[in-house]
Write a protein that holds these residues in place. Structure first.
Motif, PDB file in Angstrom:
ATOM      1  N   THR B  54       1.087  -1.400  -0.194  1.00  0.00           N
ATOM      2  CA  THR B  54      -0.104  -0.304  -0.222  1.00  0.00           C
ATOM      3  C   THR B  54       0.737   1.571   0.398  1.00  0.00           C
ATOM      4  O   THR B  54       2.112   0.801   0.369  1.00  0.00           O
ATOM      5  CB  THR B  54      -0.856  -0.235   1.202  1.00  0.00           C
ATOM      6  OG1 THR B  54      -1.723   1.426   1.309  1.00  0.00           O
ATOM      7  CG2 THR B  54      -0.227   0.669   2.632  1.00  0.00           C
ATOM      8  N   ASP B  55       0.452   2.369  -0.861  1.00  0.00           N
ATOM      9  CA  ASP B  55       1.245   3.659  -0.564  1.00  0.00           C
ATOM     10  C   ASP B  55      -0.684   4.607  -0.645  1.00  0.00           C
ATOM     11  O   ASP B  55      -1.275   4.654  -1.318  1.00  0.00           O
ATOM     12  CB  ASP B  55       1.996   3.334  -1.527  1.00  0.00           C
ATOM     13  CG  ASP B  55       3.843   3.464  -1.167  1.00  0.00           C
ATOM     14  OD1 ASP B  55       3.650   4.068  -0.412  1.00  0.00           O
ATOM     15  OD2 ASP B  55       4.000   2.671  -1.990  1.00  0.00           O
ATOM     16  N   SER B  56       0.264   5.957  -0.033  1.00  0.00           N
ATOM     17  CA  SER B  56      -0.947   6.362   0.422  1.00  0.00           C
ATOM     18  C   SER B  56       0.243   7.982  -0.938  1.00  0.00           C
ATOM     19  O   SER B  56       1.156   8.010  -0.502  1.00  0.00           O
ATOM     20  CB  SER B  56      -1.113   7.562   1.314  1.00  0.00           C
ATOM     21  OG  SER B  56      -2.396   6.406   2.005  1.00  0.00           O
ATOM     22  N   TYR B  57      -0.418   8.475  -1.740  1.00  0.00           N
ATOM     23  CA  TYR B  57       0.366  10.126  -2.635  1.00  0.00           C
ATOM     24  C   TYR B  57      -0.571  11.611  -2.252  1.00  0.00           C
ATOM     25  O   TYR B  57      -1.367  11.396  -2.074  1.00  0.00           O
ATOM     26  CB  TYR B  57       0.068   9.096  -3.919  1.00  0.00           C
ATOM     27  CG  TYR B  57       1.070   8.338  -4.576  1.00  0.00           C
ATOM     28  CD1 TYR B  57       2.104   8.554  -4.914  1.00  0.00           C
ATOM     29  CD2 TYR B  57       0.071   7.153  -3.524  1.00  0.00           C
ATOM     30  CE1 TYR B  57       2.856   7.246  -4.436  1.00  0.00           C
ATOM     31  CE2 TYR B  57       0.696   5.828  -4.834  1.00  0.00           C
ATOM     32  CZ  TYR B  57       2.746   5.915  -4.889  1.00  0.00           C
ATOM     33  OH  TYR B  57       3.465   4.929  -4.900  1.00  0.00           O
ATOM     34  N   VAL B  58       0.430  11.901  -1.434  1.00  0.00           N
ATOM     35  CA  VAL B  58       0.092  13.130  -1.152  1.00  0.00           C
ATOM     36  C   VAL B  58       0.798  14.543  -1.867  1.00  0.00           C
ATOM     37  O   VAL B  58       1.655  15.741  -1.310  1.00  0.00           O
ATOM     38  CB  VAL B  58       0.476  13.669   0.122  1.00  0.00           C
ATOM     39  CG1 VAL B  58      -0.805  12.707   1.186  1.00  0.00           C
ATOM     40  CG2 VAL B  58       1.772  13.285   0.333  1.00  0.00           C
ATOM     41  N   PHE B 141      -5.350  13.430  -2.066  1.00  0.00           N
ATOM     42  CA  PHE B 141      -4.694  12.648  -1.804  1.00  0.00           C
ATOM     43  C   PHE B 141      -5.042  10.900  -2.334  1.00  0.00           C
ATOM     44  O   PHE B 141      -6.468  10.772  -2.928  1.00  0.00           O
ATOM     45  CB  PHE B 141      -4.397  12.127  -0.703  1.00  0.00           C
ATOM     46  CG  PHE B 141      -4.535  13.492   0.563  1.00  0.00           C
ATOM     47  CD1 PHE B 141      -3.621  14.239  -0.529  1.00  0.00           C
ATOM     48  CD2 PHE B 141      -4.778  13.892   1.427  1.00  0.00           C
ATOM     49  CE1 PHE B 141      -2.868  15.926   0.131  1.00  0.00           C
ATOM     50  CE2 PHE B 141      -4.217  15.291   2.424  1.00  0.00           C
ATOM     51  CZ  PHE B 141      -3.338  16.061   1.858  1.00  0.00           C
ATOM     52  N   ASN B 143      -4.933   6.617  -2.648  1.00  0.00           N
ATOM     53  CA  ASN B 143      -4.021   5.760  -1.947  1.00  0.00           C
ATOM     54  C   ASN B 143      -4.334   3.951  -2.786  1.00  0.00           C
ATOM     55  O   ASN B 143      -5.294   4.132  -3.362  1.00  0.00           O
ATOM     56  CB  ASN B 143      -4.496   5.503  -0.796  1.00  0.00           C
ATOM     57  CG  ASN B 143      -4.392   3.835  -0.391  1.00  0.00           C
ATOM     58  OD1 ASN B 143      -4.441   2.666  -1.042  1.00  0.00           O
ATOM     59  ND2 ASN B 143      -3.344   3.679   0.643  1.00  0.00           N
ATOM     60  N   ASP B 220      13.143   0.287  -5.043  1.00  0.00           N
ATOM     61  CA  ASP B 220      13.697   1.007  -6.821  1.00  0.00           C
ATOM     62  C   ASP B 220      13.115   2.262  -5.553  1.00  0.00           C
ATOM     63  O   ASP B 220      12.531   2.629  -4.295  1.00  0.00           O
ATOM     64  CB  ASP B 220      11.889   1.198  -6.493  1.00  0.00           C
ATOM     65  CG  ASP B 220      10.031   1.069  -6.057  1.00  0.00           C
ATOM     66  OD1 ASP B 220      10.769   0.737  -5.051  1.00  0.00           O
ATOM     67  OD2 ASP B 220       9.536   1.545  -6.350  1.00  0.00           O
ATOM     68  N   ARG B 223      11.016   8.043  -2.086  1.00  0.00           N
ATOM     69  CA  ARG B 223      11.281   8.504  -0.866  1.00  0.00           C
ATOM     70  C   ARG B 223      12.550   8.657  -0.443  1.00  0.00           C
ATOM     71  O   ARG B 223      13.067   7.461  -0.327  1.00  0.00           O
ATOM     72  CB  ARG B 223      10.321   8.658   0.155  1.00  0.00           C
ATOM     73  CG  ARG B 223       9.236   9.293   0.011  1.00  0.00           C
ATOM     74  CD  ARG B 223       8.593   9.225   1.174  1.00  0.00           C
ATOM     75  NE  ARG B 223       7.797   8.073   1.851  1.00  0.00           N
ATOM     76  CZ  ARG B 223       7.358   7.622   2.247  1.00  0.00           C
ATOM     77  NH1 ARG B 223       7.049   8.521   3.758  1.00  0.00           N
ATOM     78  NH2 ARG B 223       6.548   6.947   2.881  1.00  0.00           N
ATOM     79  N   GLY B 224      13.659   9.453  -0.579  1.00  0.00           N
ATOM     80  CA  GLY B 224      15.049   9.066   0.224  1.00  0.00           C
ATOM     81  C   GLY B 224      15.710   8.802  -1.033  1.00  0.00           C
ATOM     82  O   GLY B 224      17.044   8.932  -0.292  1.00  0.00           O
ATOM     83  N   GLU B 331      13.975  16.095   6.301  1.00  0.00           N
ATOM     84  CA  GLU B 331      12.799  16.020   4.839  1.00  0.00           C
ATOM     85  C   GLU B 331      14.367  16.977   4.198  1.00  0.00           C
ATOM     86  O   GLU B 331      14.263  17.737   4.200  1.00  0.00           O
ATOM     87  CB  GLU B 331      11.559  16.700   5.256  1.00  0.00           C
ATOM     88  CG  GLU B 331      10.310  17.628   4.023  1.00  0.00           C
ATOM     89  CD  GLU B 331      10.286  15.676   3.817  1.00  0.00           C
ATOM     90  OE1 GLU B 331      10.422  15.417   2.765  1.00  0.00           O
ATOM     91  OE2 GLU B 331       9.655  15.542   4.919  1.00  0.00           O
ATOM     92  N   PRO B 334      10.402  17.754   0.721  1.00  0.00           N
ATOM     93  CA  PRO B 334       8.865  17.059   1.506  1.00  0.00           C
ATOM     94  C   PRO B 334       8.035  16.861   0.200  1.00  0.00           C
ATOM     95  O   PRO B 334       7.780  17.735  -1.270  1.00  0.00           O
ATOM     96  CB  PRO B 334       8.390  18.152   1.971  1.00  0.00           C
ATOM     97  CG  PRO B 334       9.651  19.605   1.767  1.00  0.00           C
ATOM     98  CD  PRO B 334       9.919  19.036   1.245  1.00  0.00           C
ATOM     99  N   ARG B 335       6.955  16.057   0.014  1.00  0.00           N
ATOM    100  CA  ARG B 335       5.824  15.661  -0.851  1.00  0.00           C
ATOM    101  C   ARG B 335       6.633  15.376  -2.089  1.00  0.00           C
ATOM    102  O   ARG B 335       5.186  16.109  -2.701  1.00  0.00           O
ATOM    103  CB  ARG B 335       4.687  16.952  -0.713  1.00  0.00           C
ATOM    104  CG  ARG B 335       4.186  16.786   1.261  1.00  0.00           C
ATOM    105  CD  ARG B 335       2.903  17.795   0.893  1.00  0.00           C
ATOM    106  NE  ARG B 335       1.913  17.599   0.533  1.00  0.00           N
ATOM    107  CZ  ARG B 335       0.643  19.173   0.586  1.00  0.00           C
ATOM    108  NH1 ARG B 335       0.798  19.695   0.409  1.00  0.00           N
ATOM    109  NH2 ARG B 335      -0.486  18.022  -0.891  1.00  0.00           N
ATOM    110  N   CYS B 337       5.575  12.367  -3.404  1.00  0.00           N
ATOM    111  CA  CYS B 337       5.383  11.783  -3.986  1.00  0.00           C
ATOM    112  C   CYS B 337       4.281  11.321  -3.460  1.00  0.00           C
ATOM    113  O   CYS B 337       3.635  11.802  -1.721  1.00  0.00           O
ATOM    114  CB  CYS B 337       6.127   9.971  -3.073  1.00  0.00           C
ATOM    115  SG  CYS B 337       6.506   9.492  -1.821  1.00  0.00           S
TER     116      CYS B 337
END
Lengths: 337, 337
Positions: B54-58, B141, B143, B220, B223-224, B331, B334-335, B337
């Motif tokens: 699962t992933d949420s995208y913001v 947003f 998910n 993959d 983030r980071g 951070e 930020p934001r 993904c």
């Protein structure tokens, strides 16, 4: 956790993110100390049809009498799987946190999620956490997705209600919606109303085991309430549904609060109730199964299915009238789940 | 749709909700005209190990060069499944919409999601839509959760990197993060940078088919960025990773923009790249597979695994120095993904 508040950096993917995950989220939700850091959880081999569901929760406030956004999210997803006749197997948790949420509140919510998952005997296996700046979300949004396995021979669907079926509800209507509303608005008149949020998978398993193929359709009347849910099933199964108003179980405090506020409890959300469509000859057995279960103590037979007017729902009132039940156009109670 | 904007009532569960679902979301995402209104999708019988993610995208902004929040969400979840060696089977979509989002923007995003799913040959099978009042979210947003099936014999995991392995990356680093940043901040210097967001499942399938058990780990670097991802694998597999800085592929516009802004591209997010850990004797074959694929044209061998200092990542610079790579505390962007 070194900070009392969730910071933007907790969503960065860096050290702060790892601290939030390793010290708080993963140990609480999964019960394991060290997370496997892979992007996807790997589940043991399964065989059979899968049910797959997702729900995002944006309830306001995030704490309300009898529950919070976390327990609600787990129960909601467990119930969506159960309504497909599936045995819940695994749940994912996606958190969108507004910067500044108290770590103590997040902790309480995570612990409620874990307790809810444990009581439903389902595992939280994977998750994701994002943090957005203040003012860009509202404290906390939760997504839960779930996978369940459907046993061979189980065919339960909202399109499977049949003329002659009896309709049962597992308990009182409108409790969740009124509990959240009362909590949000600080309504004294309804301050003793508690959400009905509960996991229904065990109850469904008993119905499946007891009734077999005489159990035709299940649905939990959440957003939109009993009225909207029945309207959906009437359309989907192309049948008419006749409800007997006097048989609808309703808590007296909920009834009073609805009357004062001008709300129709038929449209108020429930989070621990199910509607079951069963062959007429199985109705008493179904009622008995419900009444003997902790989440079905105020169950009742509330109506029946006919072939007369496909897609229609009608309510026979206490004085004998027959009134059409339609969906509401818009929002009766926003952000109830 | 009767309204040009998404209204609060579109999340109510009532008539407006049904209109939004039946006229817009379901036809576009699923390609079916009439939705099955059950709470869970039922998938055909499967047999084998499942991957679940699962992933949420913001991401902010929701549109950026080369993609939008919708295509990004589909690619992200497809890739998380692929990194477990799983063949993507089904995706769920949870939308949290801020009241007032233009229906035209939502439509574009939904169409991108469908196109992304089609190109990855995965079906969107279930979903959920919530609407929150203005100021309680930030436009949209998303998910996405996904289920994949792992073929027998495939054992790919971030804990499976082995001393002696060669490390490959499938292309240039930092494109996605810089494209989003440039778009958000209106940076002219980086206006020609395009996200690398892409589905990697076909590329992974070719690696799995070609390398078999000589393919040890995949991840993959989202983030980071590459640095954080390698640090995670070094810890998880208890190995040391040595990167050769001069071999890292980087687009010249990304390199310039990073230099001017003081950002290290090693920590900037990618959304269509993979890191592969393969047995040394399979490295050239892996490189050849990558280079011959549309999403691997700038692939390179960028480092190797040793047993010397478990958990460490070190970068051998162009002038021959050896510098430790650590995760950032918070951070950088930020934001993203």
């Amino acid at each position: 956790m070194k900070s009392d508040l969730v910071l933007l950096g907790h969503g960065s993917g860096g050290k702060l993110s790892h601290e939030l995950l390793d010290k708080l989220i993963v140990p609480i939700l999964s019960g394991i100390e060290q997370r496997e850091q892979n992007d996807a959880a790997v589940l043991a081999a399964v065989s059979g049809r899968l049910a797959f569901t997702t729900d995002s929760y944006v309830v306001d406030p995030i704490f309300f009498p009898g529950g919070n956004i976390g327990s609600l999210a787990i129960h909601g997803t467990v119930n969506d799987l159960a309504m497909a006749g599936a045995c819940p197997l695994a749940i994912s948790v996606g958190l969108i946190i507004e910067e500044g949420l108290a770590v103590s509140e997040l902790t309480t919510i995570l612990m409620s999620m874990r307790a809810a998952a444990d009581s439903a005997r389902v595992r939280i296996v994977t998750g994701d956490t994002k943090v957005v700046p203040r003012g860009k979300a509202d404290k906390l949004f939760v997504n839960t997705s779930g996978i369940g396995v459907i046993a061979e021979g189980v065919e339960i669907s909202g399109s499977n209600a049949q003329p002659g079926d009896k309709i049962l509800i597992s308990g009182t209507i409108g409790d969740h919606g009124m509990a959240v509303l009362a909590s949000r608005e600080g309504l004294d008149l309804a301050s003793n109303i508690v959400t009905d949020s509960a996991p229904l998978n065990d109850l469904v398993q008993q119905l499946v085991d007891g009734l077999g193929c005489r159990l035709h359709a299940l649905r939990d009347p959440t957003r939109g309430g009993v009225a909207t849910t029945l309207k959906e099933i009437a359309r989907q199964s192309r049948v008419e549904i006749i409800l007997q108003e006097p048989t609808l179980p309703i808590d007296s405090a909920v009834a009073s609060a609805c009357a004062i506020l001008g709300l129709d409890p038929l449209f108020v959300a429930n989070e621990g109730k199910l509607l079951a469509f069963v062959a007429a000859e199985a109705a008493e057995q179904a009622l008995s199964i419900l009444l003997n279960h902790e989440f079905g103590r105020r169950a009742a037979i509330i109506g029946e299915v006919s072939a007369a007017a496909p897609g229609k729902v009608r309510l026979r009132t206490a004085v004998g009238g027959l009134r059409a039940v339609e969906m509401l156009a818009g929002e009766q109670l926003p952000r109830i789940c």
